[in-house]
Design an enzyme around this catalytic site. Structure first.
Site, PDB file in Angstrom:
ATOM      1  N   HIS A 146     -13.766 -27.361 -12.444  1.00  0.00           N
ATOM      2  CA  HIS A 146     -12.963 -28.282 -11.636  1.00  0.00           C
ATOM      3  C   HIS A 146     -11.871 -28.878 -12.518  1.00  0.00           C
ATOM      4  O   HIS A 146     -12.160 -29.242 -13.649  1.00  0.00           O
ATOM      5  CB  HIS A 146     -13.851 -29.404 -11.086  1.00  0.00           C
ATOM      6  CG  HIS A 146     -13.069 -30.415 -10.314  1.00  0.00           C
ATOM      7  ND1 HIS A 146     -12.579 -30.157  -9.053  1.00  0.00           N
ATOM      8  CD2 HIS A 146     -12.646 -31.670 -10.645  1.00  0.00           C
ATOM      9  CE1 HIS A 146     -11.905 -31.216  -8.624  1.00  0.00           C
ATOM     10  NE2 HIS A 146     -11.933 -32.146  -9.577  1.00  0.00           N
ATOM     11  N   GLY A 190       9.937  -1.193   7.064  1.00  0.00           N
ATOM     12  CA  GLY A 190       8.535  -1.132   6.641  1.00  0.00           C
ATOM     13  C   GLY A 190       8.031  -2.477   6.135  1.00  0.00           C
ATOM     14  O   GLY A 190       8.526  -2.979   5.120  1.00  0.00           O
ATOM     15  N   CYS A 232       4.477   3.034 -12.328  1.00  0.00           N
ATOM     16  CA  CYS A 232       4.026   1.646 -12.471  1.00  0.00           C
ATOM     17  C   CYS A 232       4.854   0.860 -13.497  1.00  0.00           C
ATOM     18  O   CYS A 232       5.401  -0.191 -13.198  1.00  0.00           O
ATOM     19  CB  CYS A 232       2.547   1.646 -12.869  1.00  0.00           C
ATOM     20  SG  CYS A 232       1.878   0.032 -13.167  1.00  0.00           S
TER      21      CYS A 232
HETATM   22  P1  FAD Z   1       2.553   7.653 -11.708  1.00  0.00           P
HETATM   23  O1  FAD Z   1       2.561   6.281 -12.235  1.00  0.00           O
HETATM   24  O2  FAD Z   1       3.488   7.985 -10.592  1.00  0.00           O
HETATM   25  O3  FAD Z   1       2.835   8.610 -12.945  1.00  0.00           O
HETATM   26  C1  FAD Z   1       3.012   9.967 -12.804  1.00  0.00           C
HETATM   27  C2  FAD Z   1       3.824  10.480 -13.977  1.00  0.00           C
HETATM   28  O4  FAD Z   1       3.800  11.899 -13.968  1.00  0.00           O
HETATM   29  C3  FAD Z   1       5.295  10.079 -13.898  1.00  0.00           C
HETATM   30  O5  FAD Z   1       5.668   9.441 -15.087  1.00  0.00           O
HETATM   31  C4  FAD Z   1       6.034  11.409 -13.726  1.00  0.00           C
HETATM   32  O6  FAD Z   1       7.281  11.426 -14.376  1.00  0.00           O
HETATM   33  C5  FAD Z   1       5.054  12.386 -14.367  1.00  0.00           C
HETATM   34  N1  FAD Z   1       5.172  13.759 -13.885  1.00  0.00           N
HETATM   35  C6  FAD Z   1       5.185  14.197 -12.597  1.00  0.00           C
HETATM   36  N2  FAD Z   1       5.245  15.539 -12.545  1.00  0.00           N
HETATM   37  C7  FAD Z   1       5.285  15.968 -13.837  1.00  0.00           C
HETATM   38  C8  FAD Z   1       5.344  17.256 -14.449  1.00  0.00           C
HETATM   39  N3  FAD Z   1       5.352  18.376 -13.725  1.00  0.00           N
HETATM   40  N4  FAD Z   1       5.395  17.307 -15.783  1.00  0.00           N
HETATM   41  C9  FAD Z   1       5.381  16.180 -16.545  1.00  0.00           C
HETATM   42  N5  FAD Z   1       5.306  14.945 -16.024  1.00  0.00           N
HETATM   43  C10 FAD Z   1       5.246  14.840 -14.691  1.00  0.00           C
HETATM   44  N6  FAD Z   1       0.238  -0.598  -7.967  1.00  0.00           N
HETATM   45  C11 FAD Z   1      -0.541  -1.643  -8.306  1.00  0.00           C
HETATM   46  O7  FAD Z   1      -1.739  -1.460  -8.523  1.00  0.00           O
HETATM   47  N7  FAD Z   1      -0.016  -2.909  -8.452  1.00  0.00           N
HETATM   48  C12 FAD Z   1       1.286  -3.173  -8.226  1.00  0.00           C
HETATM   49  O8  FAD Z   1       1.719  -4.321  -8.362  1.00  0.00           O
HETATM   50  C13 FAD Z   1       2.127  -2.104  -7.845  1.00  0.00           C
HETATM   51  N8  FAD Z   1       3.434  -2.309  -7.640  1.00  0.00           N
HETATM   52  C14 FAD Z   1       4.237  -1.261  -7.288  1.00  0.00           C
HETATM   53  C15 FAD Z   1       5.580  -1.517  -7.031  1.00  0.00           C
HETATM   54  C16 FAD Z   1       6.429  -0.494  -6.664  1.00  0.00           C
HETATM   55  C17 FAD Z   1       7.880  -0.778  -6.404  1.00  0.00           C
HETATM   56  C18 FAD Z   1       5.913   0.839  -6.577  1.00  0.00           C
HETATM   57  C19 FAD Z   1       6.827   1.984  -6.223  1.00  0.00           C
HETATM   58  C20 FAD Z   1       4.583   1.104  -6.827  1.00  0.00           C
HETATM   59  C21 FAD Z   1       3.733   0.056  -7.168  1.00  0.00           C
HETATM   60  N9  FAD Z   1       2.366   0.250  -7.404  1.00  0.00           N
HETATM   61  C22 FAD Z   1       1.566  -0.805  -7.727  1.00  0.00           C
HETATM   62  C23 FAD Z   1       1.751   1.586  -7.305  1.00  0.00           C
HETATM   63  C24 FAD Z   1       1.571   2.200  -8.697  1.00  0.00           C
HETATM   64  O9  FAD Z   1       2.825   2.271  -9.327  1.00  0.00           O
HETATM   65  C25 FAD Z   1       0.958   3.590  -8.585  1.00  0.00           C
HETATM   66  O10 FAD Z   1      -0.236   3.526  -7.841  1.00  0.00           O
HETATM   67  C26 FAD Z   1       0.635   4.143  -9.970  1.00  0.00           C
HETATM   68  O11 FAD Z   1       1.796   4.224 -10.755  1.00  0.00           O
HETATM   69  C27 FAD Z   1      -0.006   5.521  -9.859  1.00  0.00           C
HETATM   70  O12 FAD Z   1      -0.300   6.001 -11.129  1.00  0.00           O
HETATM   71  P2  FAD Z   1      -0.366   7.567 -11.454  1.00  0.00           P
HETATM   72  O13 FAD Z   1      -0.707   7.647 -12.885  1.00  0.00           O
HETATM   73  O14 FAD Z   1      -1.203   8.242 -10.462  1.00  0.00           O
HETATM   74  O15 FAD Z   1       1.122   8.106 -11.199  1.00  0.00           O
HETATM   75  P1  NAI Z   2       2.980   0.922   2.778  1.00  0.00           P
HETATM   76  O1  NAI Z   2       2.184   2.054   3.237  1.00  0.00           O
HETATM   77  O2  NAI Z   2       2.325  -0.242   2.146  1.00  0.00           O
HETATM   78  O3  NAI Z   2       3.829   0.331   3.992  1.00  0.00           O
HETATM   79  C1  NAI Z   2       4.717   1.112   4.732  1.00  0.00           C
HETATM   80  C2  NAI Z   2       5.016   0.380   6.024  1.00  0.00           C
HETATM   81  O4  NAI Z   2       6.057   1.066   6.687  1.00  0.00           O
HETATM   82  C3  NAI Z   2       3.828   0.351   6.986  1.00  0.00           C
HETATM   83  O5  NAI Z   2       3.685  -0.956   7.463  1.00  0.00           O
HETATM   84  C4  NAI Z   2       4.226   1.323   8.074  1.00  0.00           C
HETATM   85  O6  NAI Z   2       3.674   1.009   9.325  1.00  0.00           O
HETATM   86  C5  NAI Z   2       5.734   1.151   8.061  1.00  0.00           C
HETATM   87  N1  NAI Z   2       6.483   2.289   8.604  1.00  0.00           N
HETATM   88  C6  NAI Z   2       6.251   3.613   8.434  1.00  0.00           C
HETATM   89  N2  NAI Z   2       7.189   4.335   9.066  1.00  0.00           N
HETATM   90  C7  NAI Z   2       8.043   3.459   9.633  1.00  0.00           C
HETATM   91  C8  NAI Z   2       9.229   3.590  10.409  1.00  0.00           C
HETATM   92  N3  NAI Z   2       9.726   4.789  10.719  1.00  0.00           N
HETATM   93  N4  NAI Z   2       9.861   2.468  10.810  1.00  0.00           N
HETATM   94  C9  NAI Z   2       9.364   1.239  10.503  1.00  0.00           C
HETATM   95  N5  NAI Z   2       8.250   1.066   9.773  1.00  0.00           N
HETATM   96  C10 NAI Z   2       7.605   2.149   9.340  1.00  0.00           C
HETATM   97  O7  NAI Z   2       4.098   1.558   1.826  1.00  0.00           O
HETATM   98  P2  NAI Z   2       5.126   0.906   0.803  1.00  0.00           P
HETATM   99  O8  NAI Z   2       5.328  -0.539   1.083  1.00  0.00           O
HETATM  100  O9  NAI Z   2       6.303   1.809   0.806  1.00  0.00           O
HETATM  101  O10 NAI Z   2       4.377   1.031  -0.574  1.00  0.00           O
HETATM  102  C11 NAI Z   2       3.897   2.308  -1.014  1.00  0.00           C
HETATM  103  C12 NAI Z   2       2.635   2.156  -1.795  1.00  0.00           C
HETATM  104  O11 NAI Z   2       2.912   1.652  -3.088  1.00  0.00           O
HETATM  105  C13 NAI Z   2       1.666   1.133  -1.205  1.00  0.00           C
HETATM  106  O12 NAI Z   2       0.872   1.708  -0.202  1.00  0.00           O
HETATM  107  C14 NAI Z   2       0.861   0.750  -2.380  1.00  0.00           C
HETATM  108  O13 NAI Z   2      -0.170   1.692  -2.527  1.00  0.00           O
HETATM  109  C15 NAI Z   2       1.837   0.864  -3.536  1.00  0.00           C
HETATM  110  N6  NAI Z   2       2.317  -0.473  -3.908  1.00  0.00           N
HETATM  111  C16 NAI Z   2       1.398  -1.391  -4.316  1.00  0.00           C
HETATM  112  C17 NAI Z   2       1.793  -2.661  -4.638  1.00  0.00           C
HETATM  113  C18 NAI Z   2       0.766  -3.654  -5.025  1.00  0.00           C
HETATM  114  O14 NAI Z   2      -0.369  -3.277  -5.298  1.00  0.00           O
HETATM  115  N7  NAI Z   2       1.095  -4.941  -5.104  1.00  0.00           N
HETATM  116  C19 NAI Z   2       3.193  -3.078  -4.615  1.00  0.00           C
HETATM  117  C20 NAI Z   2       4.071  -2.022  -4.150  1.00  0.00           C
HETATM  118  C21 NAI Z   2       3.621  -0.775  -3.839  1.00  0.00           C
END
Ligand code: FAD
Ligand code: NAI
Length: 466
Positions: free
Chosen positions: A445, A180, A42
């Site tokens: 408002h 996607g 995150c």
């Molecule tokens: P993570 O944040 O993945 O943390 C896991 C940690 O564990 C990592 O730091 C990793 O290095 C560590 N780890 C793993 N294995 C080990 C090990 N064996 N030993 C020590 N450390 C280890 N969610 C939202 O709600 N809002 C958003 O706007 C949003 N935007 C996103 C944008 C992108 C591009 C992406 C990829 C994700 C986004 N998400 C968003 C999703 C969000 O990032 C995840 O849901 C969230 O980070 C999950 O939290 P977590 O603590 O479960 O795991």
């Molecule tokens: P996603 O699950 O949101 O979307 C993946 C998309 O790829 C789906 O629409 C699916 O139908 C499509 N897809 C799967 N296989 C495909 C293929 N072979 N060809 C074409 N399309 C295909 O996953 P995404 O966008 O990668 O994000 C991962 C997760 O990260 C999200 O589910 C969300 O939980 C988290 N996230 C949350 C954000 C937020 O809260 N604003 C921002 C970014 C990520």
């Protein structure tokens, strides 16, 4: 060997919040993190850097398209390097904040890869080959998720990128092809489109944002298309030829048929995320996974091995930072003998495009499938005073309420600032509010939030400003 009440593996939003809450409740707590910085996906490569770029690119677009209409004469010029530095600064501020919180709460932080060698024992392997054993009365696994890959398409984070590479491109690609149309595809596609890319999104299914309310999905697609995003729905990418200076992407109909080639400078693979459990030693300890590779837990987040718990992206449920955080708090409270609990019916889901898309609770499709009779209140942003003056009249707010009890079951928004307004919707659902409760609540408002009140009034067909 240092001994703890609790060792948390992973310091993403799930892990660090769990550790802080456990320390508040008097548990002697340690965390283990394999990255150099805390905050997980995150803070380092997810929510925070993506929102920094969404914010900056949105202002860039407004300066180009909207400022002139407000009498501000600006001809913006993109300095991508500085925009990336702005993003990095935001990340740094946030990860340092977590480090401060761990220290403030007297939580010991170990850096290295954690492996569970048995109930109550974690071995941390440091980057320099050093190891450290920790004894723990309880272990919480919060190791998160990683990018899902597509067979035959290798992510090099240069020309074929995941979200991580797409957050740090050195130049604006002329043509960006996104695989996607989920959250990442639409958010990061929006960033690069605003900065000048032609963005084509290839989606396997017949619509964007699967799982969200159908009306919202259709509106989101229309609005993003109007902004210039190109969608190729019901299509899949089967190959990317990297041999030439430009990528040649093979796109086929999902159900089979003639393929065609689309050229691109960058391909972003955004087809979901998968739980991350590599190197944790789960099989050796006997921790069971579910059919999708997630750690199986019961309602109290207990795994199949006593004393080992799991939360966040590595278990079932939406992969969202706030869901992971709330599970972190719940499990810490359970470990301290309290009644920790997460209400999965009231978790907001926000897509930070412009306009934003936000949802809490059930969709119309879910209610119909469950045979629940419901009433709908709808309010278009064209009729909201503040939206009119701000020139943000796109979208609407929709409230779904139980036809028998008037209880709010779902709130769906496509509009500016929907993410912030989703808090009111989550609160309503958490408190079991009726649509009438929302309708009778005084809203300031002029604010966009008046549209929530009007949509709630719409459930009983008594909207005022329509
Ligand atoms: P993570 O944040 O993945 O943390 C896991 C940690 O564990 C990592 O730091 C990793 O290095 C560590 N780890 C793993 N294995 C080990 C090990 N064996 N030993 C020590 N450390 C280890 N969610 C939202 O709600 N809002 C958003 O706007 C949003 N935007 C996103 C944008 C992108 C591009 C992406 C990829 C994700 C986004 N998400 C968003 C999703 C969000 O990032 C995840 O849901 C969230 O980070 C999950 O939290 P977590 O603590 O479960 O795991
Ligand atoms: P996603 O699950 O949101 O979307 C993946 C998309 O790829 C789906 O629409 C699916 O139908 C499509 N897809 C799967 N296989 C495909 C293929 N072979 N060809 C074409 N399309 C295909 O996953 P995404 O966008 O990668 O994000 C991962 C997760 O990260 C999200 O589910 C969300 O939980 C988290 N996230 C949350 C954000 C937020 O809260 N604003 C921002 C970014 C990520």
């Amino acid at each position: 060997m240092p001994s703890y009440d609790l060792v948390v593996i992973g310091t993403g939003p799930g892990g660090y919040v769990c550790a802080v809450r456990a320390a508040q409740l008097g548990l002697k707590t340690a965390v283990v993190e394999k990255r150099p910085t805390h905050g997980g996906t995150c803070l380092n490569i997810g929510c925070i850097p993506s929102k920094a770029l969404l914010h900056a690119s949105e202002l860039f677009e407004q300066a180009r398209l909207a400022f002139g209409k407000m009498g501000i004469d600006a001809a913006p010029r993109l300095d991508l390097k500085t925009m990336m530095a702005f993003k990095e600064q935001g990340v740094e501020g946030n990860v340092k904040g977590v480090e401060f919180l761990l220290k403030k709460n007297r939580i010991d932080a170990f850096h290295g890869v954690a492996r569970i060698v048995g109930p109550g024992e974690v071995v941390v392997a440091g980057a320099k080959g050093d190891t450290q054993s920790l004894h723990a009365r309880s272990i919480v696994i919060a190791t998160g998720s990683e990018v899902a890959h597509l067979k035959g398409i290798e992510i090099d984070e240069k020309r074929i990128v995941s979200s991580t590479g797409a957050l740090s491109l050195p130049d604006v690609p002329r043509q960006l092809l996104v695989i996607g149309a989920g959250v990442i595809g639409l958010e990061l596609g929006s960033v690069w489109r605003r900065l000048g890319s032609q963005v084509t999104v290839v989606e396997f299914l017949d619509g964007v944002l699967p799982g969200m309310d159908g009306e919202v999905r259709r509106a989101a697609q229309r609005l993003l298309e109007r902004q210039g995003m190109i969608f190729r729905l019901s299509s899949k990418v089967t190959a990317v030829d990297t041999s030439g200076p430009r990528l040649k992407v093979t796109v086929e109909p999902s159900g089979g048929g003639a393929a065609d080639i689309v050229e691109a400078d960058i391909v972003l693979v955004a087809v979901g995320r998968v739980p991350y459990t590599d190197g944790l030693g789960l099989t050796e300890v006997g921790i069971k996974l579910d059919d999708r590779g997630r750690i199986a837990v019961d309602q109290r987040y207990a795994t199949s091995v006593p004393g080992i718990w799991a939360i966040g992206d590595v278990i079932a449920g939406p992969m969202l930072a706030h869901k992971a955080e709330d599970e972190g708090i719940a499990v810490a409270e359970i470990l301290a003998g309290q009644a920790g609990h997460v209400n999965y019916d009231a978790i907001p889901n926000v897509v930070y495009t412009h306009p934003e898309i936000a949802a809490v609770g059930k969709t119309e499709e879910e209610l119909r499938a469950a045979g629940i009779a419901y009433n709908v209140g709808r309010f278009p942003m064209t009729a909201n005073g503040r939206a009119k003056v701000n020139m943000t009249t796109e979208g609407f707010i929709k409230i779904l309420a139980d036809a028998r009890t008037d209880r709010v079951l779902g709130v769906h928004m496509v509009c500016a600032d929907a993410g912030n307004m989703a808090a009111e919707a989550a609160l309503a659902i958490e408190f079991g509010a009726a649509a009438e409760d929302l309708a009778r609540t005084c809203h300031a408002h002029p604010t966009l939030s008046e549209a929530v009140k009007e949509a709630a009034m719409g459930v009983a067909h008594r909207t005022i400003h329509m």
